[in-house]
Design a protein around this motif. Sequence first.
Motif, short mmCIF file in Angstrom:
data_model
loop_
_atom_site.label_atom_id
_atom_site.label_comp_id
_atom_site.label_asym_id
_atom_site.label_seq_id
_atom_site.Cartn_x
_atom_site.Cartn_y
_atom_site.Cartn_z
N TYR D 84 0.84 -1.20 0.00
CA TYR D 84 0.00 0.00 0.00
C TYR D 84 0.87 1.25 0.00
CZ TYR D 84 -4.39 -2.44 0.31
OH TYR D 84 -5.49 -3.19 0.02
N LEU D 85 0.27 2.35 -0.39
CA LEU D 85 1.03 3.57 -0.59
C LEU D 85 1.41 4.25 0.72
CD1 LEU D 85 2.13 5.86 -2.36
CD2 LEU D 85 -0.14 6.88 -2.31
N TRP D 86 0.41 4.54 1.51
CA TRP D 86 0.65 5.40 2.68
C TRP D 86 1.20 4.55 3.82
CZ3 TRP D 86 0.25 10.54 1.93
CH2 TRP D 86 -0.48 10.96 0.80
N ASP D 87 2.07 5.17 4.62
CA ASP D 87 2.73 4.46 5.71
C ASP D 87 1.73 3.74 6.60
OD1 ASP D 87 5.00 5.58 4.74
OD2 ASP D 87 5.28 7.04 6.35
N GLU D 88 0.67 4.43 6.96
CA GLU D 88 -0.28 3.88 7.92
C GLU D 88 -0.89 2.59 7.38
OE1 GLU D 88 -0.32 6.88 6.63
OE2 GLU D 88 -0.34 8.42 8.20
N ALA D 89 -1.31 2.65 6.12
CA ALA D 89 -1.94 1.48 5.51
C ALA D 89 -0.90 0.38 5.28
CB ALA D 89 -2.61 1.87 4.20
N ALA D 90 0.26 0.77 4.78
CA ALA D 90 1.29 -0.22 4.46
C ALA D 90 1.70 -0.98 5.70
CB ALA D 90 2.49 0.48 3.83
N GLN D 91 1.86 -0.27 6.82
CA GLN D 91 2.31 -0.95 8.03
C GLN D 91 1.26 -1.91 8.57
OE1 GLN D 91 3.65 2.41 10.33
NE2 GLN D 91 5.44 2.69 9.00
N LEU D 92 0.01 -1.51 8.45
CA LEU D 92 -1.07 -2.39 8.92
C LEU D 92 -1.14 -3.66 8.05
CD1 LEU D 92 -3.50 -2.84 10.77
CD2 LEU D 92 -4.87 -1.48 9.18
N TYR D 93 -1.07 -3.46 6.73
CA TYR D 93 -1.15 -4.61 5.83
C TYR D 93 0.11 -5.48 5.92
CZ TYR D 93 -5.52 -3.08 3.75
OH TYR D 93 -6.84 -2.75 3.56
N GLU D 94 1.23 -4.85 6.24
CA GLU D 94 2.46 -5.64 6.38
C GLU D 94 2.42 -6.49 7.65
OE1 GLU D 94 4.70 -6.44 4.39
OE2 GLU D 94 6.31 -7.22 5.65
N LEU D 95 1.86 -5.94 8.72
CA LEU D 95 1.66 -6.77 9.92
C LEU D 95 0.83 -7.99 9.53
CD1 LEU D 95 1.54 -7.33 13.04
CD2 LEU D 95 -0.62 -6.06 13.01
N SER D 96 -0.19 -7.72 8.76
CA SER D 96 -1.07 -8.79 8.34
C SER D 96 -0.32 -9.84 7.52
CB SER D 96 -2.22 -8.19 7.53
OG SER D 96 -3.32 -9.02 7.54
N LEU D 97 0.47 -9.34 6.59
CA LEU D 97 1.21 -10.27 5.72
C LEU D 97 2.17 -11.14 6.55
CD1 LEU D 97 2.00 -11.42 3.02
CD2 LEU D 97 3.29 -9.36 2.52
N LYS D 98 2.79 -10.53 7.53
CA LYS D 98 3.70 -11.32 8.38
C LYS D 98 2.92 -12.39 9.14
CE LYS D 98 7.74 -8.45 8.83
NZ LYS D 98 7.58 -6.97 8.82
N LEU D 99 1.74 -12.03 9.59
CA LEU D 99 0.92 -13.04 10.30
C LEU D 99 0.49 -14.15 9.33
CD1 LEU D 99 -1.25 -10.68 12.53
CD2 LEU D 99 0.47 -12.32 13.34
N TRP D 100 0.16 -13.76 8.10
CA TRP D 100 -0.19 -14.78 7.09
C TRP D 100 0.94 -15.79 6.95
CZ3 TRP D 100 -4.74 -15.93 5.30
CH2 TRP D 100 -5.70 -14.95 5.03
#
Lengths: 1006, 216, 98, 416
Positions: D84-100
């Motif tokens: 994702y583009l914005w830091d806030e969104a990217a960090q949230l989705y990256e946490l998710s990806l790590k959990l995946w």
Amino acid sequence: MSQINRLPSGARIDSSVAVKFTFNGKQLQGVAGDTLASALLANGVNVVGRSFKYSRPRGIVGHGAEEPNAIMQIGSGAGTVPNLKATQVELYEGLEAASVNGWPSVNFDLMSITGWFGRLMPPGFYYKTFMYPAKLWMTYEHFIRKAAGLGSSPVQDDPDSYDKLNQHCDLLVVGAGPAGLMAAREAARAGARVIIADEQSEFGGSLLASTQRIDGRSATGWVEEIVAELNAFANVQTLPRSTVFGYYDHNFLGILQRRTDHLVLRAAAGARQRLHRVRAKQVILATGAFERPLVFAHNDIPGVMQASSVSTYINRYGVAPGNRLLVFTTNDNAYQTAIDWHRTGRTVVAVIDSRAAPEGQLVAAARQLGIQIMAGHGVIEAQGGKRVKRALVAPLSADGSEITGAVQRLGCDLIACSGGWSPAIHLSSHTGAKPTWDQNIHGFRPGESKQQERSVGACGGSYALSACLAEGAAAGAEMAHLTGHGDGILHFPVPEAEEVQEQPQQALFLVPHTKATSRAPSQFVDMQLDVSASGIELAVREGFESVEHIKRYTAMGFGTDQGKLGNINGMAILANALGQSIQETGTTIFRPSYTPTTFGAIAGRDVGDLFDPERYTAMHRWHQDQGAEFEDVGQWKRPWYFPQSGESMLEAVNRECLAVRNSVGILDASTLGKIDIQGPDAAEFITRMYTNSYLKLAPGKCRYGVMLKEDGMIFDDGVCACIADNHYLMFTTTGGAAGVLAWLELWQQTEWPHLQVYFTSVTDHWATATISGPNARKVLAKVCDDIDLANNAFEFMDWRDGTVAGVDARVFRISFTGELTYEINVPAHYGRHIWEALIAAGEEFGITPYGTETMHVLRAEKGFIIVGQDTDGSMTPADMNMDWVVGKNKSFSFIGKRSLQRSDSVRENRKQLVGLKTVDGTQVLPEGAQVVFDPQQVIPMSMQGHVTSSYYSANMGHSIALAVVKGGHSRLGQIVHCPLADGRTIAAEIVSSVFYDSKGERQNVQ
Amino acid sequence: MSSNPVNITVDRPLQYFHSLSSHQTDSQSTDIFNGDVDFGLVVKEAPLCTHLNVRGSAQDQSFVAGISQLLGVALPTEPGTYHCNQQQAIYWLGPDEWMLVSQTGAVELEAALRKTLSGHISIVDVSGGQTLINLRGADSALRTLLKKSSVYDFDSWPQAKKEAGRCAQTTFAKATAVVSNKSDGSFDLIVRRSFADYIAHWLLDAGQEFGCRIEG
Amino acid sequence: MLLIHCPYCREDREEEEFSYGGEAHIVRPLEPEALSDQEWGDYLFFRKNPRGIHHEMWYHQTGCRRYFYATRNTVSYEILETYMVGEKPQISAAEAGQ
Amino acid sequence: MKKYSGFSLFKNALSYHENWQKLWRSPKPKSDYDVIVVGGGGHGLATAYYLASVHGITNIAVIEKGYLGGGNTARNTTIIRSNYLWDEAAQLYELSLKLWEGLSQELNYNVMFSQRGVLNLGHNLQDMRDIERRVNANRLNGIDGEVVTPERIKQIAPLINISRDCRYPILGASWQPRGGTARHDAVAWGYARGADALGVDLIQETEVTGIRRKNGAVVGVETTQGFIGARKVACVTAGNSGVVAAMAGLRLPVESRPLQALVSEPVKPCLDTVVMSNAVHGYISQSDKGDLVIGAGVDGYNGYGQRGSFHVIEHTLQAICELFPAFSRVRMNRQWGGVVDTCPDACPIISKTSVDGLYFNCGWGTGGFKATPGSGYVFADTVANDHPHPLAAAFTVDRFNSGALIDEHGAAGVAH
């Protein structure tokens, strides 16, 4: 192999016309009128494929859309089509068919997994394993994927074309069996606009294989007559080979018509398939019913077929798919199959009837022919390898749930099964109608209508031919009346059909076995996906209760047949396992497509060159002739740059940039949006839409404005000119034109209708040639003698009417390059004329056509923004350092103004537009590079902004960039860093966003 | 302002397509297509006309009467209709919007209208921005072509009269058009200039099964 | 796929001719500056979004270019009425039994 | 909870699969819980799971009006990415990806997370600027990604059309190798099984009809099975968030829109990655079963009908046939729709509300599935501590008043 199962005659084939085809590479022969399935059966082909999961050998089961097993790859090369059902493929000379599964061949499949091995693969086994070690999953998955899939996608581009017709009718009749034909005829006679569509190659539906008589004629004879009558109506469209695949909102239905698939693999010319997008006032669904299979052990062995399909092959296609028939039924209908078979001279071993005392008319007829009937019995298991060899038959309890006596073996090579009928309620379910279980027909009836539709005949649960004819006729008349045609009353007698006295069928959804379901040989429910009764029971044991969960866990009904045969048995087995009724359990929701629908047909003609309109300016061909490279801007094709021979893009752009700054260039600016605004309140209205005021703009004057959305963010920008009192011309960005016009209309029409103002798009009317550079005036002067071009007579931000190269023109002196610039607008028919005239006039000054890239560089040198490039929907005018364009003292709170005062809008540290000058001027920052203050920090880095525009500036002799940086306006002179993906980090200084001619003097050239 | 001078090249929007045609699909396909291939379609671009977008209130009697008197054609106030005479046609586009297509010069006509009409009105010359094209051919071919091109139900229209007919501004392929029926059974389209190439390309492609020719 | 009756064209026209304009009858505050950030935010972003009867705007984009209103059920998608700007809906959520 | 493994499968096969444990109990609701999660989709089940596993709160009920995972969890196209583009969104989705990346093992349930990569195509110059910007931001946020050329795209997805001669030629793409797909149903079932094992009551076929409050604080929910008390109520009812919010007298800046998808018939492996295009508007991957899974854009109007308009499907398939001309002869097997909550800035709301003890997690638009683990994780934290998790702090509902939107429309187009 010869056609060993071909009978002397069949109603709809022509035995005298041989048709050659290949199956799995082998030459075979069928006859005209065959389907691929009937031809394969005629040739005695047993195994047509292997099952999806266990690779079990499978044969043809049905004769139409319900077929789960006979899935074929048809043809090869670019024209190949995967996953066609052999039962729906009409045979043509040279047809190539191949099974989709089975390696190395369907008859000898190394992947075949039976018995013990299969037991390791119960439903959902993959959720329980392949987890450890985690990193091996992708390897496991590789093999899972390889084993999956049916046929193969083509790898070459589709050579065929497809098209669409938008149809409107009073009545759409779906299905041309007895009910549908009658409905269409009655409605047509009443004068309604009727479309009748049927998926088969010819109209007639079940009548094509029927031995019943109508009005004393053969069923097929009656069909021929009524079809001829329908074809004669001007208000009727008959569509054979046309599948209604989806029923959407407000009585919109999709029909896929196959125009050439029955003749050739690739249509030589014209559309291969045609999608009819039908908006019908009323719909009659006459889609018939599917015979329900019976679920017993190893019911998937080739040679187990649907009873009605066996009859169809005999009667319609002249094929007897076996020698020794055993019929297994819960109802009277299948006795007809025994009778039909008997007539072929082949052996009927017995009719196994689960009912204790069958006594219907057909039962009696069979008995009379000497056919053995075993009442109160069931086939509990089929045996054989690639073909049925025998059936295990046992006496059943009255409710069919238990075996009550000794098991007998009956030798046979064909088991024709009938578990009753399931109405084809798919289309009504597409509308959201919730099917209701009917204990009398042991099937789901269509739910309460959500649309203007009605189900008639077998799909409504009425199976008797006479009832189908009568219901169809009545519905046709009534629905025609609802659309304003006729009085709704039948004026013609309904044809008479023989009534067959029948006894009630028995509900039997799972035939018991001597072993418990979990231990019995597989009793298949959904053959395509290898879902068995034990699998359903296992899912229930594991805690799944919802029918949707069961479907998802077992994959039941997910196949390309969408569970047309298996679903009802599956629901019933589930209901039984849950200890509840079928109505309580419910059914899964059917979704479009009824049968699979070609992507290309859904896409239609709008692919390739016609995927999206290419919009051209009036000068487009000139640009093409000059070898321009084009850029897509919205739907427009704009010249990007004009390379001369051997020039790179950078060289061309540098040349164009220098030409404009040093002499004169010419740009096609026709694509800018233009809106004519007239009315007494025009100035007031425009002032409400822009951030600045237009109340005092005099005729002949222009002003640059920025438009915000109500959230305060920049949405569009451009110049607005006052043409006359109460008359303005607004320019928008190229991509924003339609959006701005709709935006203006929205506010005027819905919020301020009392403001008297009209908007008209004139984007296409005006062609615009922009000449820019110190010699621009000299060029214009050569072709225009009725405008005083003197610097103080025709000032910056003025416009004038005049004649340019003999054409009425409107000339604007505005500038996006910072140079002296005239934008010459003429009606577009003269666009090319004016362009060529200016080129000729400018020749002595080396006038240079330039494209959007040069325009971008030149405006960036001046720090002018491009909305959508330097802004991204989160930028205010203040962020863009454009406070000057915001009218602070406007009496009306213009659109977006209030949002500029929100706490976040006035926050310090917002990203702000600045210039970036790389420390090494030869380095050009990539657009999209992120800006950080400290390049040494560890990841994740704290990003402070990004580069929005970046170029090499030939005029400046170094690179230039625009960026948005947090708090940028107070950081001039600071060094920032752009760490790039290639490992480089480029340092740059924050500078003013205006690189060139910061005082704006260039355009004042005398 | 001077009137349009001579010796000036004038580009008509469909100019580059005049005399292009798509050939009827080969004879073998006649069987395939149920014999509905028997007549060509002809697309003819009208010579440059004046196109004026006219806005005003249909409730304003002086506006309605003023236009009718000046043009000799009653302003159509019934949605989806047009009126015409030898010189011009006026199409209903919206409750306060009409398209006037005329043989009279744009400047002259606009001036005359402005002189006749008063109050809150708008007259905008869009002659350069659009073109009128006529589609003719066998009725079934024409109607099939229209069904391929637009979601509108043209079959619902009654036969046009000499001096009046139906019109609709609607989608045409992925562009828009004002479509109207004519008393000779043909249809007129008014399309936007920048889409003209696309429309021409579309017509040739969609009309190919009947054989389609574009004339200037 | 909706079939929408345009009250200006006075005929049923296909959805492809229209674009959706969101919730209808939201009146722009007369004095935006007098509102708190919260009140302004409510006007900007917060919508009724009902499950059931919805009064909404449509724009007859490729037809007569008029905005108008529709009363539509957002579950069944049935359009109960369309009406012109300046008119009031005949059907409200309460009358439709919701 | 009995562990799943190859061995357990073998052992159960010996007993004809007659002895498998139930994935979850089917309990009667208790009269009172510490936390009630409204909505038994992936996000709700994940929230319950992390409340129990991370925060030790086990007196929880998940109340689902239909069956578990039957809403958008069952209806999405299973794409997972974090670019994702914005830091806030990217960090949230990256946490998710790590959990995946550890989810199958964490849950002992194979969610078939398949990291076959995601391509986001660019078709014009502005697309490419946006892609550069996003990839640069991703890399500096520690998220994998690169900008790739048409030739490299062709290597990754050989059937794609990279000709410069088409209407909107492919100019490049962003490539996130760690992205991919997962088996959507398995995610819901895995979380449900895990939560159940920790003591969470999963109450299906029970609809919440009201949210009872007292003195500005939540006290429980009215349901079709009667009142159930709770100290905290966490609402995760994608598609119907506005309806549930209204039960507590709240309004949300969300609109419910139909979102459609379709699958082809199964075909042999021919597309080994996820391909997304905003400009021509379609996205596609191939499931393990062989289906081409294709997603469309959001329909133009509000709707709860789980149906959309056919022209959206037509447009999507035009885009797919443009990108993959060979797929033109493949056939659509099934199409369906879901209901997505769309926020004005295409970012979710993970937020406390003005009612004490009432929390909302909604507005995921088209991006919900990929966020499932991360969403559940930060929402559980927010509910447990009555304070936003640091990664959720930017996603409060207050941003629509302050103007601090996180506009993922701007550069990422449609944020699928």
